[in-house]
Write a protein that holds these residues in place. Structure first.
Motif, short mmCIF file in Angstrom:
data_model
loop_
_atom_site.label_atom_id
_atom_site.label_comp_id
_atom_site.label_asym_id
_atom_site.label_seq_id
_atom_site.Cartn_x
_atom_site.Cartn_y
_atom_site.Cartn_z
N ILE A 26 59.98 57.49 13.23
CA ILE A 26 60.04 58.34 12.29
C ILE A 26 59.95 59.81 12.76
CG2 ILE A 26 58.70 59.36 10.71
CD1 ILE A 26 57.53 56.71 10.26
N VAL A 27 59.78 59.89 13.99
CA VAL A 27 59.85 61.48 14.19
C VAL A 27 60.25 61.53 15.06
CG1 VAL A 27 57.84 63.65 14.91
CG2 VAL A 27 56.86 61.91 13.35
N VAL A 28 60.33 61.30 16.23
CA VAL A 28 60.45 61.39 17.99
C VAL A 28 62.25 60.80 17.68
CG1 VAL A 28 60.81 60.16 20.27
CG2 VAL A 28 59.06 60.76 18.86
N PHE A 29 62.54 59.90 17.24
CA PHE A 29 64.26 59.80 17.23
C PHE A 29 64.96 60.64 16.39
CE2 PHE A 29 63.66 54.92 18.71
CZ PHE A 29 64.00 55.19 19.47
N PRO A 30 64.47 60.67 15.36
CA PRO A 30 65.39 61.82 14.43
C PRO A 30 65.79 62.80 14.83
CG PRO A 30 64.20 60.18 13.13
CD PRO A 30 63.50 60.07 15.07
N LEU A 31 64.36 63.65 15.43
CA LEU A 31 64.04 65.20 16.03
C LEU A 31 65.20 65.09 18.28
CD1 LEU A 31 60.41 65.59 16.54
CD2 LEU A 31 61.97 67.20 15.59
N ILE A 32 65.49 63.39 18.65
CA ILE A 32 66.07 63.78 19.64
C ILE A 32 67.21 63.23 18.82
CG2 ILE A 32 67.14 61.72 21.29
CD1 ILE A 32 64.49 60.73 21.99
N PHE A 33 67.64 63.26 18.34
CA PHE A 33 69.16 62.64 17.83
C PHE A 33 69.56 64.48 17.18
CE2 PHE A 33 68.76 58.43 16.73
CZ PHE A 33 69.22 58.59 17.75
N GLY A 34 68.67 65.82 15.97
CA GLY A 34 68.74 66.23 15.99
C GLY A 34 68.70 67.30 16.62
N GLY A 35 68.13 67.19 17.27
CA GLY A 35 67.96 68.32 18.93
C GLY A 35 68.93 67.86 19.69
N ILE A 68 57.12 38.89 16.69
CA ILE A 68 57.93 39.98 17.50
C ILE A 68 59.51 40.55 16.48
CG2 ILE A 68 59.09 40.27 19.57
CD1 ILE A 68 57.49 37.87 20.49
N GLY A 69 60.13 39.42 15.87
CA GLY A 69 60.91 40.13 14.63
C GLY A 69 60.11 41.01 14.06
N THR A 70 59.13 40.69 13.36
CA THR A 70 58.84 41.61 12.33
C THR A 70 59.08 42.66 12.52
OG1 THR A 70 57.30 40.17 11.32
CG2 THR A 70 57.16 42.84 10.96
N ALA A 71 58.29 43.00 13.70
CA ALA A 71 57.89 44.60 14.61
C ALA A 71 59.53 45.20 15.15
CB ALA A 71 57.17 44.47 15.78
N GLY A 72 60.58 44.60 15.08
CA GLY A 72 62.05 44.36 15.40
C GLY A 72 62.53 45.11 14.53
N VAL A 73 62.36 44.20 13.58
CA VAL A 73 63.34 45.04 11.93
C VAL A 73 62.86 45.88 11.73
CG1 VAL A 73 63.66 44.09 10.08
CG2 VAL A 73 63.96 42.27 11.67
N LEU A 74 61.23 46.22 11.25
CA LEU A 74 60.83 47.41 10.68
C LEU A 74 60.78 48.45 11.58
CD1 LEU A 74 57.16 45.87 9.82
CD2 LEU A 74 58.94 46.90 8.43
N THR A 75 61.56 48.48 13.16
CA THR A 75 61.36 49.70 13.80
C THR A 75 62.89 49.97 12.98
OG1 THR A 75 59.85 48.61 15.87
CG2 THR A 75 62.17 50.28 16.55
N ALA A 76 63.65 48.93 13.59
CA ALA A 76 65.16 49.55 12.97
C ALA A 76 65.26 49.92 11.30
CB ALA A 76 66.00 48.57 12.93
N SER A 113 64.41 56.96 8.02
CA SER A 113 64.23 58.61 8.75
C SER A 113 65.37 59.30 8.48
CB SER A 113 62.83 58.29 9.89
OG SER A 113 62.57 59.60 10.93
N ILE A 114 66.26 58.84 9.41
CA ILE A 114 67.11 59.63 9.75
C ILE A 114 67.94 60.20 8.52
CG2 ILE A 114 69.73 60.12 10.66
CD1 ILE A 114 68.70 58.00 13.13
N ALA A 115 68.14 58.76 7.61
CA ALA A 115 68.64 59.50 6.55
C ALA A 115 67.32 60.82 5.35
CB ALA A 115 68.88 58.50 5.38
N LEU A 116 66.08 60.36 5.31
CA LEU A 116 65.36 61.35 4.84
C LEU A 116 66.14 62.61 5.99
CD1 LEU A 116 63.62 61.94 3.16
CD2 LEU A 116 61.52 61.12 4.81
N TRP A 117 66.10 63.29 7.15
CA TRP A 117 65.89 63.83 7.98
C TRP A 117 67.10 64.71 7.41
CZ3 TRP A 117 62.18 67.15 10.04
CH2 TRP A 117 60.44 66.29 10.04
N GLY A 118 68.01 64.26 7.51
CA GLY A 118 69.45 64.25 6.68
C GLY A 118 69.48 65.37 5.54
N LEU A 119 68.95 64.46 3.98
CA LEU A 119 68.83 65.13 3.31
C LEU A 119 67.84 66.39 2.91
CD1 LEU A 119 67.93 61.76 1.64
CD2 LEU A 119 69.82 63.60 1.53
#
Length: 405
Positions: free
Chosen positions: A27-36, A243-251, A257-263
């Motif tokens: 939610i926070v780190v990846f979008p900040l990395i991509f945006g930064g 494990i599968g639930t965690a992987g899918v949820l993360t993606a 999150s990226i879509a939201l930060w993009g808007l």
């Protein structure tokens, strides 16, 4: 099985470290990395274009008109240096010593009469490893002079404008592109999306996998679980589902999150042409294609979850499990890299190659050129591989020498 699954999920939710990697990080780190990264690249480009460059000129007496135009450029600052700047070695030394950013060497045959002077070669001596756009800024000036000189030469020869264009460009090749904007953009972005999605699915599943296998060994809770009135196959399936639930949820969380930060960026960033284009591009993709992308990620996550669970079961400790899992990040890139190789398409044998077929399919879905018949091969091969790996996990978990090594 579902009782154990619920227990594993609750334990993951109680673990702050897991919540950080599965929820906070996307939610926070990846979008900040991509945006930064995007912001940093834009700033570097802007600084390179606006930075004031110092320069020296050799042979400026031969080109008074060129010198006048160069002095009009606010981002250029002329300096006078001692020595023969016409000597390339002297010019290189001046640049290496930081006296100027570039040296322009003007030949003695420079002139505005093209018919008399012939072709003119200006030598631009600079450190091209630095991003400063010196050449592009200089070419903007020389293009104006070059165009004027060409027109003057043609006028003196009595050549009309139509013939001038024909002489400058005797043969024109006009491209008629049958691909629409979505297909063109998708050919570029479509290769990046599987790369990001595979990485996120794997990254989101790694920490839970290490914890519910090797982590339970360290805590001494695995023996208690094995003594419960639940068969081992159900235990494996519950851990696999966790494990599968965690992987899918993360993606999923990362993408949303990226879509939201993009808007948000579209609302507050004045110069948002790139973001606007990206928004319009995403809007052109049908909802059914988004659903298919998500559905194809499910067997991919199942493959990753099975491999990670097998590694975690085998490892003696949480740290050892992480050591086994780390190289898997590198290997997960191989199918995506193969999908990016020119000439490899979702035809022939490729729809049957697990993981690579999903990467190719996501690219085709993004481009809008998907052959939906190939979904049979794609889902068939990936589900089959996931099933085989899960069966191996069940077998692996039933081996006492593996559980208690």
């Amino acid at each position: 099985m579902w009782l154990i699954y619920k227990k594993e999920i609750i334990e993951l939710l109680r673990d702050r470290k897991t919540l950080f990697f599965v929820v906070a990080l996307p939610i926070v780190v990846f979008p900040l990395i991509f945006g930064g990264l995007i912001y940093f690249m834009a700033e570097v480009e802007s600084d390179a274009q606006s930075k004031v460059l110092t320069y020296a000129v050799s042979g400026q007496e031969h080109a008074p008109d060129l010198m006048l135009k160069l002095k009009e450029i606010e981002t250029f600052e002329l300096k006078t240096l001692e020595g023969d700047l016409g000597d390339e070695q002297v010019a290189k030394t001046a640049i290496k010593d930081g006296k100027v950013d570039f040296v322009l060497q003007i030949p003695s045959n420079y002139g505005n009469d093209v018919l008399a002077s012939g072709q003119i070669t200006l030598n631009l001596v600079l450190n091209d490893a630095k991003v400063n756009k010196a050449r592009s800024r200089l070419v903007e000036v020389t293009d104006i002079i070059e165009d004027a000189n060409q027109r003057a030469a043609f006028d003196s020869l009595g050549v009309n404008e139509t013939m001038q264009e024909a002489l400058i460009n005797p043969i024109l090749v006009e491209k008629v592109n049958v691909a629409d904007e979505r297909e063109q953009a998708g050919s570029v972005l479509g290769g990046m999306i599987p790369y990001i999605m595979f990485l996120l699915c794997l990254q989101g599943a790694m920490l839970p996998a290490a914890d519910i296998g090797a982590g339970e060994k360290e805590r001494g809770t695995l023996e208690t679980l094995l003594l419960s009135p639940v068969n081992r196959r159900s235990i494996v399936l519950a851990k696999f589902a966790t494990i599968g639930t965690a992987g899918v949820l993360t993606a999923m969380i990362t993408v949303f999150s990226i879509a939201l930060w993009g808007l948000v960026a579209l609302q507050f960033v004045p110069e948002g042409k790139g973001l606007t284009f990206l928004s319009e591009f995403m809007a052109s993709i049908d909802w059914i294609d988004f659903v298919l992308i998500f559905l194809m990620l499910v067997p991919v996550v199942a493959i990753f979850a099975s491999i990670l669970l097998a590694m975690s079961i085998y490892a003696r400790s949480f740290k050892e499990a992480q050591g086994y899992m780390s190289p898997l990040v590198i290997f997960s890139f191989i199918p995506v890299i193969i999908a990016l190789v020119p000439g490899i398409e979702l035809k022939g044998i490729w729809p049957w190659i697990p993981l690579t077929n999903v990467a190719l399919a996501i690219k085709e879905l993004v481009k809008g050129t998907m052959d939906y018949v190939q979904l049979v091969a794609i889902f068939g091969s990936t589900v089959l591989l996931a099933g085989l790996l899960l069966s191996f996990c069940v077998y692996w978990f039933n081996q006492e020498k593996v559980l208690f090594r």
